[in-house]
Design a protein around this motif. Structure first.
Motif, short mmCIF file in Angstrom:
data_model
loop_
_atom_site.label_atom_id
_atom_site.label_comp_id
_atom_site.label_asym_id
_atom_site.label_seq_id
_atom_site.Cartn_x
_atom_site.Cartn_y
_atom_site.Cartn_z
N VAL A 133 0.83 -1.21 0.00
CA VAL A 133 0.00 0.00 0.00
C VAL A 133 0.87 1.26 0.00
O VAL A 133 0.63 2.20 -0.77
CB VAL A 133 -0.94 0.00 1.23
CG1 VAL A 133 -1.56 1.38 1.43
CG2 VAL A 133 -2.04 -1.04 1.04
N ILE A 134 1.89 1.27 0.86
CA ILE A 134 2.74 2.46 0.98
C ILE A 134 3.50 2.73 -0.30
O ILE A 134 3.44 3.82 -0.87
CB ILE A 134 3.71 2.29 2.17
CG1 ILE A 134 2.93 2.29 3.49
CG2 ILE A 134 4.75 3.42 2.17
CD1 ILE A 134 3.78 1.91 4.70
N LEU A 135 4.23 1.72 -0.77
CA LEU A 135 5.03 1.91 -1.99
C LEU A 135 4.16 2.15 -3.21
O LEU A 135 4.42 3.04 -4.02
CB LEU A 135 5.91 0.68 -2.22
CG LEU A 135 7.24 0.60 -1.48
CD1 LEU A 135 7.97 -0.68 -1.84
CD2 LEU A 135 8.11 1.81 -1.79
N ASN A 137 1.05 3.31 -3.61
CA ASN A 137 0.36 4.60 -3.68
C ASN A 137 1.33 5.76 -3.85
O ASN A 137 1.06 6.69 -4.62
CB ASN A 137 -0.50 4.80 -2.43
CG ASN A 137 -1.79 4.01 -2.48
OD1 ASN A 137 -2.60 4.16 -3.39
ND2 ASN A 137 -1.99 3.13 -1.52
N CYS A 138 2.45 5.73 -3.14
CA CYS A 138 3.43 6.81 -3.27
C CYS A 138 4.00 6.86 -4.68
O CYS A 138 4.17 7.95 -5.26
CB CYS A 138 4.55 6.64 -2.25
SG CYS A 138 4.07 7.02 -0.55
N LEU A 139 4.29 5.70 -5.25
CA LEU A 139 4.83 5.67 -6.61
C LEU A 139 3.77 6.10 -7.63
O LEU A 139 4.09 6.79 -8.61
CB LEU A 139 5.34 4.27 -6.93
CG LEU A 139 6.64 3.88 -6.22
CD1 LEU A 139 6.96 2.41 -6.45
CD2 LEU A 139 7.80 4.75 -6.69
N ASP A 140 2.53 5.71 -7.41
CA ASP A 140 1.46 6.15 -8.32
C ASP A 140 1.36 7.67 -8.35
O ASP A 140 1.21 8.29 -9.41
CB ASP A 140 0.11 5.56 -7.88
CG ASP A 140 0.00 4.08 -8.19
OD1 ASP A 140 0.80 3.58 -9.01
OD2 ASP A 140 -0.88 3.41 -7.61
N ASN A 141 1.44 8.29 -7.16
CA ASN A 141 1.37 9.75 -7.09
C ASN A 141 2.56 10.40 -7.79
O ASN A 141 2.41 11.41 -8.49
CB ASN A 141 1.33 10.20 -5.62
CG ASN A 141 0.02 9.86 -4.95
OD1 ASN A 141 -0.99 9.65 -5.62
ND2 ASN A 141 0.03 9.79 -3.64
N LEU A 169 13.34 2.98 6.36
CA LEU A 169 13.22 4.32 5.81
C LEU A 169 12.77 4.21 4.36
O LEU A 169 13.38 3.52 3.55
CB LEU A 169 14.55 5.06 5.87
CG LEU A 169 14.63 6.37 5.06
CD1 LEU A 169 13.69 7.42 5.64
CD2 LEU A 169 16.06 6.90 5.02
N ILE A 170 11.68 4.89 4.04
CA ILE A 170 11.18 4.97 2.67
C ILE A 170 11.19 6.44 2.27
O ILE A 170 10.50 7.25 2.87
CB ILE A 170 9.75 4.40 2.55
CG1 ILE A 170 9.70 2.95 3.01
CG2 ILE A 170 9.24 4.53 1.11
CD1 ILE A 170 8.30 2.38 3.09
N VAL A 205 -1.95 5.26 2.86
CA VAL A 205 -0.55 5.28 3.29
C VAL A 205 -0.46 5.68 4.76
O VAL A 205 0.23 5.03 5.56
CB VAL A 205 0.29 6.24 2.43
CG1 VAL A 205 1.70 6.39 3.01
CG2 VAL A 205 0.38 5.73 1.00
N LYS A 206 -1.16 6.74 5.14
CA LYS A 206 -1.13 7.21 6.53
C LYS A 206 -1.64 6.15 7.48
O LYS A 206 -1.09 5.96 8.58
CB LYS A 206 -1.95 8.50 6.66
CG LYS A 206 -1.32 9.71 5.99
CD LYS A 206 -2.21 10.94 6.12
CE LYS A 206 -1.57 12.15 5.45
NZ LYS A 206 -2.44 13.35 5.52
#
Length: 232
Positions: A133-135, A137-141, A169-170, A205-206
């Protein structure tokens, strides 16, 4: 006279009783509404994340790691375009490799350069679904923002994944054009037309970060958008 006073008091007590019942009913209605809204929010989040989850599950199946696939599905159930067999990025961590290889193929179609710094073990102690979910969504944005740049030479996404002392750490950064809008609480405001369903990404993500009492920081500097996440 006494009887009249008694009747008035009794009437007032009855009114108070009815008001208390009414207030209780209103409170119950509010609680039911909040529960329904929370359920609808979870459904929208799942719909938003389903593509990334399916990619990871498919990769487990391709590698015939069926127990890993079952564990991954269990993680999703307990918490709240298909991928080609591309292993150009091979850290040994199936979820990270799957997502990065897929997103890299998406970036290449839009002339986006992916810069990586990865220092992680094959198995992280964090839930695979949360990492997805984190990776994802962040990459999609980042991909969406970089695609808006007219200067193709500036299209790049930088990803750092570093595991130290049981902490991950991301750090993801990318150039952007235009203005970043925030609300009065400092939260990013989506500029997309479908505001109800968009914006689910950062919310997901949050929520994932909060499971580990982690920290998430979003900043901009010299037309660079930066997201830094720490999981403990």
């Amino acid at each position: 006279m006494i009887i009249k006073i008694y009747e008035e008091l009794a009437e007032k007590l009855e009114l108070k009783k009815q008001q208390a019942i009414f207030d209780k009913e209103i409170e119950l209605c509010k609680e039911q509404l909040q529960e329904r809204e929370a359920a609808n929010l979870n459904i929208r989040k799942l719909k938003h994340d389903i593509e990334n989850h399916l990619m990871c599950i498919r990769e487990y199946a391709v590698r015939k790691e069926f127990e890993g696939a079952i564990d991954y599905i269990d993680d999703i159930l307990n918490g709240e375009n298909y991928l080609k067999n591309n292993s150009e990025i091979n850290t040994g961590n199936i979820v990270v490799d799957t997502l990065l290889n897929y997103k890299k193929s998406v970036m290449e179609k839009s002339d986006i350069k992916l810069n990586l710094r990865i220092e992680i073990p094959q198995k992280l102690r964090f839930n695979d679904a949360d990492i997805c979910v984190i990776l994802g969504n962040c990459l999609d944005n980042s991909i969406e923002a970089v695609c808006k740049l007219d200067d193709v030479s500036k299209r790049e996404v930088n990803v750092d994944l570093v595991y130290r002392k049981k902490g991950l750490l991301i750090r993801i950064s990318n150039p952007f054009s235009g203005d970043i809008k925030k609300d009065t609480n400092g939260n990013l405001v989506t500029t997309k037309a479908d505001k109800e369903n968009h914006g689910m990404g950062l919310c997901s993500v949050k929520n994932a970060v909060s499971k580990y009492n982690g920290a998430m920081n979003i900043s901009t500097d010299n037309s660079m958008f930066k997201v830094q996440i720490l999981l403990y």
